[in-house]
Design a protein around this motif. Structure first.
Motif, PDB file in Angstrom:
ATOM      1  N   UNK A   1       0.841  -1.194   0.070  1.00  0.00           N
ATOM      2  CA  UNK A   1      -0.049   0.074  -0.072  1.00  0.00           C
ATOM      3  C   UNK A   1       0.815   1.327   0.036  1.00  0.00           C
ATOM      4  N   UNK A   2       2.010   1.269   0.409  1.00  0.00           N
ATOM      5  CA  UNK A   2       2.721   2.253   0.500  1.00  0.00           C
ATOM      6  C   UNK A   2       3.465   2.607  -0.727  1.00  0.00           C
ATOM      7  N   UNK A   3       2.647   3.085  -1.754  1.00  0.00           N
ATOM      8  CA  UNK A   3       3.057   3.361  -3.063  1.00  0.00           C
ATOM      9  C   UNK A   3       3.683   4.801  -2.711  1.00  0.00           C
ATOM     10  N   UNK A   4       5.049   4.918  -3.338  1.00  0.00           N
ATOM     11  CA  UNK A   4       5.713   6.296  -3.542  1.00  0.00           C
ATOM     12  C   UNK A   4       5.864   6.334  -5.251  1.00  0.00           C
ATOM     13  N   UNK A   5       6.355   7.705  -5.359  1.00  0.00           N
ATOM     14  CA  UNK A   5       6.439   8.090  -6.795  1.00  0.00           C
ATOM     15  C   UNK A   5       7.745   7.134  -7.467  1.00  0.00           C
ATOM     16  N   UNK A   8       6.250   4.061  -8.682  1.00  0.00           N
ATOM     17  CA  UNK A   8       5.733   4.402  -9.997  1.00  0.00           C
ATOM     18  C   UNK A   8       6.769   4.499 -11.260  1.00  0.00           C
ATOM     19  N   UNK A  46     -10.136   1.374 -36.499  1.00  0.00           N
ATOM     20  CA  UNK A  46      -9.129   0.550 -36.475  1.00  0.00           C
ATOM     21  C   UNK A  46      -9.470  -0.879 -35.552  1.00  0.00           C
ATOM     22  N   UNK A  48      -9.867  -2.683 -31.356  1.00  0.00           N
ATOM     23  CA  UNK A  48      -9.020  -2.701 -30.313  1.00  0.00           C
ATOM     24  C   UNK A  48      -7.726  -3.489 -30.431  1.00  0.00           C
ATOM     25  N   UNK A  51      -5.199  -1.529 -32.373  1.00  0.00           N
ATOM     26  CA  UNK A  51      -4.594  -0.289 -31.700  1.00  0.00           C
ATOM     27  C   UNK A  51      -3.594  -1.064 -30.920  1.00  0.00           C
ATOM     28  N   UNK A  52      -3.853  -1.948 -30.281  1.00  0.00           N
ATOM     29  CA  UNK A  52      -3.058  -2.802 -29.173  1.00  0.00           C
ATOM     30  C   UNK A  52      -1.494  -2.730 -30.099  1.00  0.00           C
ATOM     31  N   UNK A  54      -0.503  -1.441 -32.863  1.00  0.00           N
ATOM     32  CA  UNK A  54       0.200  -0.443 -33.168  1.00  0.00           C
ATOM     33  C   UNK A  54       0.922   0.276 -31.828  1.00  0.00           C
ATOM     34  N   UNK A  55       0.352   0.165 -30.829  1.00  0.00           N
ATOM     35  CA  UNK A  55       0.956   0.619 -29.684  1.00  0.00           C
ATOM     36  C   UNK A  55       2.275  -0.266 -29.380  1.00  0.00           C
TER      37      UNK A  55
END
Lengths: 82, 308
Positions: A1-5, A8, A46, A48, A51-52, A54-55
């Motif tokens: 739960x202790x997410x920090x930047x 991320x 296009x 889904x 699009x995936x 292409x991504x």
């Protein structure tokens, strides 16, 4: 739960690495996700799957060199500071 | 009055809302239309330029009366011109990374709007008209339209949530000052991940919408109001009150999000309630429902550990 930047940033680097290691001809074409299946329909919708694909392809093209730099930096930092 | 035809292109429309709102007169507020000009310096760049040009001269006159030495007078004029040049440089460069002018639109709120919007977030069942009013192709500032998204309530809600979380942890004797930072960064990371997930799913479903990233940030930040209500009720009246108020706020946020996003994501026909077949509309409907359903989940996830 202790997410920090920092977690991320770690998540972002790991996910981008995961997308970058998907090899085009060894893996993606074998499961039907190759580049030729992505440009199928020429309508205005296009779909889904296209699009995936292409991504994935654009992430691999764009992030290849920056990922090399970032990964090398992470390796050096982890070696030095644990 | 700037009545030129609306510029083509999405980006141009978004870049010029302040110019348009400044030039057209709405409701008779003097000066800039986004904010009432209560201070000496105007918020718009035009007024800012005028002030900056007047600044060095005013400083020069002040220098002349304060110090009769011409050398220090010269130094003062030079220093103030350097400062204004530096400020110009910083403004221009900062505007490239963080769109300050776009952000100002989201903070153009007043007390009536905040009150109405908070009421809408807790009780959206009576509101009839959910459309955002447009003024010559740009959305109206939030203070003139209760349906427009703003960033004031999410920002204040986030800060209040962190403070209330600290309070709740304090009543359970689990508080330490580092925990405030942990709560804040945790909630912030969840917010960013949610906005990124919504952006990704919007890209995958190829929805042509004029929802900007900041709009999505605003919509995702509205759930903090419900979380604060739940946690405060839980602190005051116990666990049952927490669950009841959280349930009420979750349902309210669910209805609010669906009604707001329906007009932006779905096509015209589907948004009016008519049943439109087709996989695209179905996908869009699922997307709207999942965005709205993610809000109560995150609301519960971020608050259940605060009320024991």
């Amino acid at each position: 739960m202790a997410f920090t930047l920092y977690t991320l940033i770690q998540t972002a680097i790991l996910c981008t690495n995961a997308i970058a290691v998907l090899h085009e001809e060894r893996f993606l074409s074998k499961i039907g996700w190759g580049v030729e299946q992505g440009v199928g329909g020429f309508g205005d919708d296009p779909g889904v799957k296209a699009q995936i694909l292409n991504l994935i392809r654009s992430v691999r093209t764009v992030m290849r060199v920056p990922l090399i730099i970032v990964n090398s930096g992470c390796i050096v930092l982890l070696l030095l500071f644990g | 009055m700037d009545f030129t035809a609306p510029q083509s292109g999405f980006r141009q429309r978004k870049l010029h809302p302040n110019m348009r709102l400044r030039n057209s007169s709405v409701d008779g507020s003097d000066g800039s239309q986004l904010f009432e000009d209560t201070s000496g310096a105007g918020p718009g760049s035009q007024m800012g330029n005028r002030n900056k040009q007047a600044g060095p001269q005013a400083d020069a006159f002040a220098g002349q009366t304060l110090l009769s030495d011409p050398m220090s007078n010269l130094a003062m004029v030079y220093g103030s011109s350097l400062a204004s040049q530096g400020r110009d440089l910083v403004d221009r460069n900062l505007d490239r990374f963080i769109p300050i002018s776009k952000l100002k639109y989201y903070f153009a709120v007043d007390t009536v709007y905040v009150g109405k919007k908070l009421g809408l977030l807790v009780f959206p069942y009576m509101h009839q008209n959910w459309e955002v009013n447009y003024q010559q192709d740009t959305p109206v500032a939030p203070r003139f339209d209760v349906n427009a998204p703003d960033l004031y309530i999410p920002a204040m809600g986030f800060i209040t949530y962190v403070l209330v979380a600290g309070l709740a942890l304090g009543t359970q004797n689990r508080f330490s000052p580092e925990l405030l930072g942990v709560q804040a960064s945790s909630a912030f990371v969840w917010l960013i991940m949610e906005v990124l997930a919504v952006l990704l799913s919007l890209y995958l479903v190829t929805v042509n919408t004029d929802l900007t990233t900041i709009d999505l940030l605003a919509f995702s930040g509205y759930k903090y109001v419900g979380m604060i209500v739940g946690v405060v009720a839980g602190l005051l009246f116990g666990k049952l009150a927490y669950y009841l108020s959280l349930l009420w706020c979750c349902a309210a946020i669910f209805v609010f999000m669906i009604r707001t996003l329906r007009l932006k994501l779905l096509s015209e026909a589907a948004a009016e309630g008519r049943l439109v077949r087709g996989t695209r509309n179905q996908l869009r409907m699922y997307l709207t429902m999942s965005i709205a359903a993610a809000q109560p989940i995150v609301m519960y996830w971020l608050t259940y550990h605060l009320v024991r």
